[in-house]
Design a protein around this motif. Structure first.
Motif, PDB file in Angstrom:
ATOM      1  N   THR A   1       3.528   7.297   1.006  1.00  0.00           N
ATOM      2  CA  THR A   1       2.673   6.509   1.893  1.00  0.00           C
ATOM      3  C   THR A   1       1.462   7.333   2.325  1.00  0.00           C
ATOM      4  N   LYS A   2       0.457   6.632   2.799  1.00  0.00           N
ATOM      5  CA  LYS A   2      -0.762   7.287   3.250  1.00  0.00           C
ATOM      6  C   LYS A   2      -0.626   7.698   4.708  1.00  0.00           C
TER       7      LYS A   2
ATOM      8  N   ASP B   1       0.814  -1.221   0.000  1.00  0.00           N
ATOM      9  CA  ASP B   1       0.000   0.000   0.000  1.00  0.00           C
ATOM     10  C   ASP B   1       0.845   1.267   0.000  1.00  0.00           C
ATOM     11  N   ALA B   2       2.000   1.222  -0.666  1.00  0.00           N
ATOM     12  CA  ALA B   2       2.846   2.410  -0.811  1.00  0.00           C
ATOM     13  C   ALA B   2       3.306   2.503  -2.262  1.00  0.00           C
TER      14      ALA B   2
ATOM     15  N   TRP C   1       8.681  -2.750   0.111  1.00  0.00           N
ATOM     16  CA  TRP C   1       8.551  -1.714   1.116  1.00  0.00           C
ATOM     17  C   TRP C   1       8.155  -2.342   2.446  1.00  0.00           C
TER      18      TRP C   1
ATOM     19  N   TYR D   1      -1.173  12.200   2.165  1.00  0.00           N
ATOM     20  CA  TYR D   1      -0.024  11.403   1.735  1.00  0.00           C
ATOM     21  C   TYR D   1       1.254  12.113   2.153  1.00  0.00           C
TER      22      TYR D   1
ATOM     23  N   ALA E   1       6.913  -1.326   5.866  1.00  0.00           N
ATOM     24  CA  ALA E   1       6.349  -0.171   6.569  1.00  0.00           C
ATOM     25  C   ALA E   1       6.820  -0.098   8.003  1.00  0.00           C
TER      26      ALA E   1
ATOM     27  N   VAL F   1       9.301   7.027  -1.662  1.00  0.00           N
ATOM     28  CA  VAL F   1       8.150   6.197  -1.275  1.00  0.00           C
ATOM     29  C   VAL F   1       7.024   7.110  -0.801  1.00  0.00           C
TER      30      VAL F   1
END
Length: 870
Positions: A84-85, A55-56, A134, A90, A136, A82
């Motif tokens: 990310t949320k 999810d990135a 990735w 973001y 996290a 990268v």
């Protein structure tokens, strides 16, 4: 009665409120563009590796020109960024660096990470392949080596189909003269297998070599395919002899064959292409070559690349404009993330990159269903409830409720069988199947008149002779009560699942034709069917089925008329367009049981088996045999259904072919947000006149309700007759009638709840899914009846063994093989019969009187001696 009307009024008001609350989407654009936070590199990059993992969004490497761009040389980058949320948006993070500065490689996103292939820098082109992941929890990007490419490659493009990566095009050196016709694959499922996890060189497309091409996966109506589009190549010895390509090639992994498709309207070399929905490909950028040799001349006055997106539809093989774009980014990779298409950075004109990151979403368009259409639709639905109310007082006992007192006209019983077997999946599923493929499945419907002979002369006499209310009474007389209960329980489970599948898939199809959500459509179908079926019994079901038969056929005739009228060239254009695309094909002559282009023998064998099961072992059909006054009239009802099947087949397959011709003439009218199964409802919603659209939507509801109401009544019949009466569960006939209504209501509620659970927009084909559901359940049931009717040696113990083994085989076929679902029923019948007969040899011959229970004893006088053997 007041409560019934109240429920209907509330649902009607809610639906109408939903209509007026919806907003139409104006304009002709298919896509909506929004900006995400820009890349941390203010210059932006061209040719980065890009993809999504955990999810990135990962953007790695790339190349750019320092300012002033015309005074500096290109610089390759090694940074990993990268995105990310966060809770409210973001944020970009530093992902470290690659082993070397690199750009212009290919990349695909996989569940294990982003596979990055090839690339180059100023001095060298690489064959190296790596996996970026990735993490996290640590905020780090890890790099893993993968098998190298067969040779160095840059400026190619890759696609993922299933577990296999396909890399097409590119150049092996710095010059365009090294452009290749390479087509390589890497099977990710072979990871960890020495000697197997390697790149394989496949047969390339029959066209010229190329680099800077697009490689995109998409389904073509039959199979998942790979599309190789556009690009450029060196066309001669001069520097200016560059060929800007527009050709498109389709590769089918299942067969290994290439096929030429319609050219792109203009060259889109170095563009971004991505699949969308079930059959669209968007080209969201690309250079057309018109100013290719004027970069040095124009420099900062260069206008950039064409700001127009394109959409390709794989089934109709057509291109259309998808709307204007804010900026054309080339030499980057479009990826899917969080329900949107992401275009990270890229080149916007010679030497100039942009750090902007675009999020692109297909526009979900809508159209008011309209008060007139709603009046037509709800007027029809209320009329169906009225039929149920009318027959409420005519049900004095369970014989009335389950068999209509044996007073149903033969033609009405025939229409009811027809409507029951038709279902809404025929109304929407068959046209979509013919739209996406051809007429091969029509051969299956032609087997119904063939099987009607078996129904009239074999199955129906069995049931009329024993005066059956439940089809499974035969199983007790032929074998034993446990076999009867097994058969009845299997039927009950099948029809509960069938109700859920029919309502959920119909709800999904109707979501594009009305502002109702799939869940709202399921509730509407379920609630109304429960009301009139619980109140009116089998008479209400049969008479509503009869009405619905005329609505279905009439709606279909109206639709095909409007479709053909809308095709360029009318009837002649319709016939030529369909013939050119081989849409009237009715036979595939091969032996592959897994092919999406189903073989003729599979259709014939599968259809005969399915219909034998339906006309001998399905209570929903058998029950109709018992609603007429005598056997002769029952036979007429079966022949009525068989005859109606022929024009209905021509009509609904014709609608599918007409849909293909219509949308091939008007590709701009296709909606990329719909599924293939929603193509007919799309036409209803967008192209049919007000009022008629409401009528045809009512026809779809009618088809669903005929199936659902039949399942409710026949399942209640089986439960009361097979599980309650043999054990004297009620003290009076009135008690059994109350129980019948209770079970009708309860089965309706449970089926509706399953419909809500089963709603799944990812299903590729309603028709294929429904065929599998039928096969999984009806194969064993049909096998029990065939075993009982065709053998004298089979006994109860053997029949149970055959049924259990058959059920296991059916489960294994579904879970562990890719055998076409059309063969499930035939496999179940054969397994049950063979295993049941062999297992019966381990026990004594049946000692019960078989008079009238097998084909050998159908006309034997009671008490006559039984010959040895079978």
């Amino acid at each position: 009665m007041r409560s019934v009307i109240s429920v209907l009024l509330v649902m009607a008001c809610f639906a109408i409120q939903t209509v007026f609350a919806s907003d139409d989407v104006a304009g002709g654009d298919m896509l909506a563009w929004t900006e995400l936070p820009p890349l941390p590199d203010e210059l932006g990059v061209a040719g980065p590796f890009a993809g999504v993992h955990n999810d990135a969004l990962i953007v790695a490497g790339g190349a750019n020109f320092p300012q002033p761009v015309w005074d500096n040389k290109k610089v390759w980058q090694d940074r990993i960024h990268v995105l990310t949320k966060t809770g409210d948006g973001y944020v970009w993070r530093d992902g470290g660096t690659l082993a070397r500065p690199i750009a212009y490689g290919a990349a695909v996103s996989t569940p294990d990470g982003i596979v990055c292939m090839g690339g180059n820098h100023a001095e060298e082109t690489f064959d190296k392949v790596i996996l970026l992941r990735w993490d996290a929890s640590t905020g780090q990007v890890t790099v893993t080596d993968y098998p190298p490419l067969p040779k160095p490659c840059a400026y190619g493009a890759a696609a993922l189909v299933g577990n296999v990566i396909y890399l097409a095009g590119g150049q092996s050196g710095a010059s365009l003269e090294t452009a290749m016709t390479n087509f390589w694959s890497l099977d990710l499922s072979r990871k960890g297998q020495p000697g197997e996890f390697v790149w394989r060189e496949l047969t390339p497309w029959p066209g010229p070599s190329r680099a800077l091409n697009l490689t995109v996966p998409q389904h073509n109506g039959y199979n998942d395919c790979v599309y190789v589009m556009s690009g450029r190549r060196q066309g001669g010895p001069s520097v200016e002899d560059v060929a800007f390509l527009k050709d498109v090639w389709e590769y089918t992994p299942a067969t290994g064959h290439w096929r030429k498709r319609a050219d792109v309207p203009r060259c889109v070399m170095a563009g971004t292409g991505i699949d969308s929905g079930q059959s669209h490909i968007f080209v969201l950028g690309g250079a057309d070559g018109s100013l290719f040799f004027k970069g040095n001349e124009l420099r900062n006055d260069h206008p950039g690349f064409p700001r127009q997106s394109l959409a390709y539809h794989t089934i109709t093989d057509t291109w259309t404009d998808a709307g204007a774009i804010p900026r054309n980014h080339v030499t980057t990779i479009a990826v899917e993330w969080d329900g949107a298409i992401i275009i990270p950075s890229g080149e916007v004109r010679p030497r100039v990159r942009s750090p902007k990151v675009w999020s692109v979403k297909p526009i979900v368009s809508s159209r008011d269903f309209g008060i007139v259409n709603y009046i037509v639709l709800f007027g029809y639905l209320l009329a169906m409830v009225g039929v149920g109310v009318y027959f409420t007082k005519k049900n004095r006992n369970t014989d009335d409720f389950f068999r209509g007192g044996k007073q149903i006209p033969w033609w009405a019983a025939g229409c009811s069988i027809f409507a029951t077997m038709l279902s809404s999946l025929t109304f929407t599923g068959i046209p979509s199947k013919a739209f996406a493929q051809d007429w091969v499945y029509a051969v299956g419907n032609m087997m119904i008149p063939v099987v009607a002979v078996v129904a009239v002369f074999v199955a129906m006499p069995f049931y009329r002779r024993i005066d059956a209310t439940s089809a499974y009474e035969y199983l007790e007389r032929r074998f034993s009560r446990p076999v009867r209960l097994f058969g009845s329980a299997s039927f009950t489970l099948f029809h509960i699942f069938r109700m859920g599948v029919v309502m959920s898939l119909t709800g999904l199809a109707l979501a594009v034709a009305t502002p109702l959500t799939p869940a709202q459509s399921v509730l509407l179908m379920g609630v109304l069917s429960i009301i009139y079926c619980t109140m009116g019994g089998i008479e209400a079901v049969i008479w509503t089925d009869t009405i619905q038969t005329f609505v279905l056929m009439g709606g279909g005739l109206l639709a095909i008329g409007f479709l053909i009228a809308g095709v360029d060239g009318g009837v002649k254009g319709f016939l030529s367009s369909a013939a050119d695309a081989d849409k009237f094909a009715i036979a595939n002559l091969h032996w592959d049981v897994t092919s999406a282009q189903i073989a003729l023998w599979v259709i014939v064998v599968g259809a005969i088996a399915q219909n034998i099961s339906s006309y001998t072992a399905d209570q929903a059909v058998v029950q109709r045999y018992m609603t007429t006054a005598d056997q002769k009239l029952a036979a007429r009802s079966i022949w009525t259904n068989a005859i109606l099947t022929l024009p209905a087949t021509l009509l609904f397959f014709g609608i599918g072919t007409a849909l293909f011709a219509f949308y091939r003439s008007h590709p701009d009218k296709l909606d990329p947000t719909i599924t293939t199964d929603q193509i007919f409802p799309l036409f209803i919603a967008r192209e049919m006149p007000i009022g008629l659209a409401g009528l045809i939507v009512a026809a779809v509801f009618a088809a669903a309700q005929s199936t659902v109401s039949t399942s409710m009544n026949s399942t209640a019949t089986a439960i009361v007759t097979d599980f309650m009466r043999p054990y004297n569960a009620c003290k009076s006939e009135a008690g059994y009638l109350k129980a019948a209504r209770f079970w009708t209501f309860l089965i309706g509620v449970v089926g509706t709840l399953f419909g809500l659970v089963f709603v799944n927009p990812d299903i590729k084909s309603l028709f294929d899914t429904f065929i599998k559901v039928i096969g999984l359940f009806m194969g064993v049931l049909g096998g029990l009846f065939v075993l009982g009717a065709l053998t004298r040696r089979a006994n109860a113990a053997g029949a149970m063994v055959g049924a259990i083994v058959g059920a296991g085989v059916m489960f294994c076929l579904w879970k562990f093989t890719s055998i076409n679902g059309y063969l499930y029923t035939a496999s179940g019948i054969c397994t049950c019969v063979v295993i049941g007969w062999v297992a019966s040899l381990a026990w004594e011959r049946p000692t019960n009187d078989l008079t009238g229970l097998t084909i050998y004893t159908l006309h034997r006088p009671s008490g006559a001696s039984e010959p040895e053997g079978d």
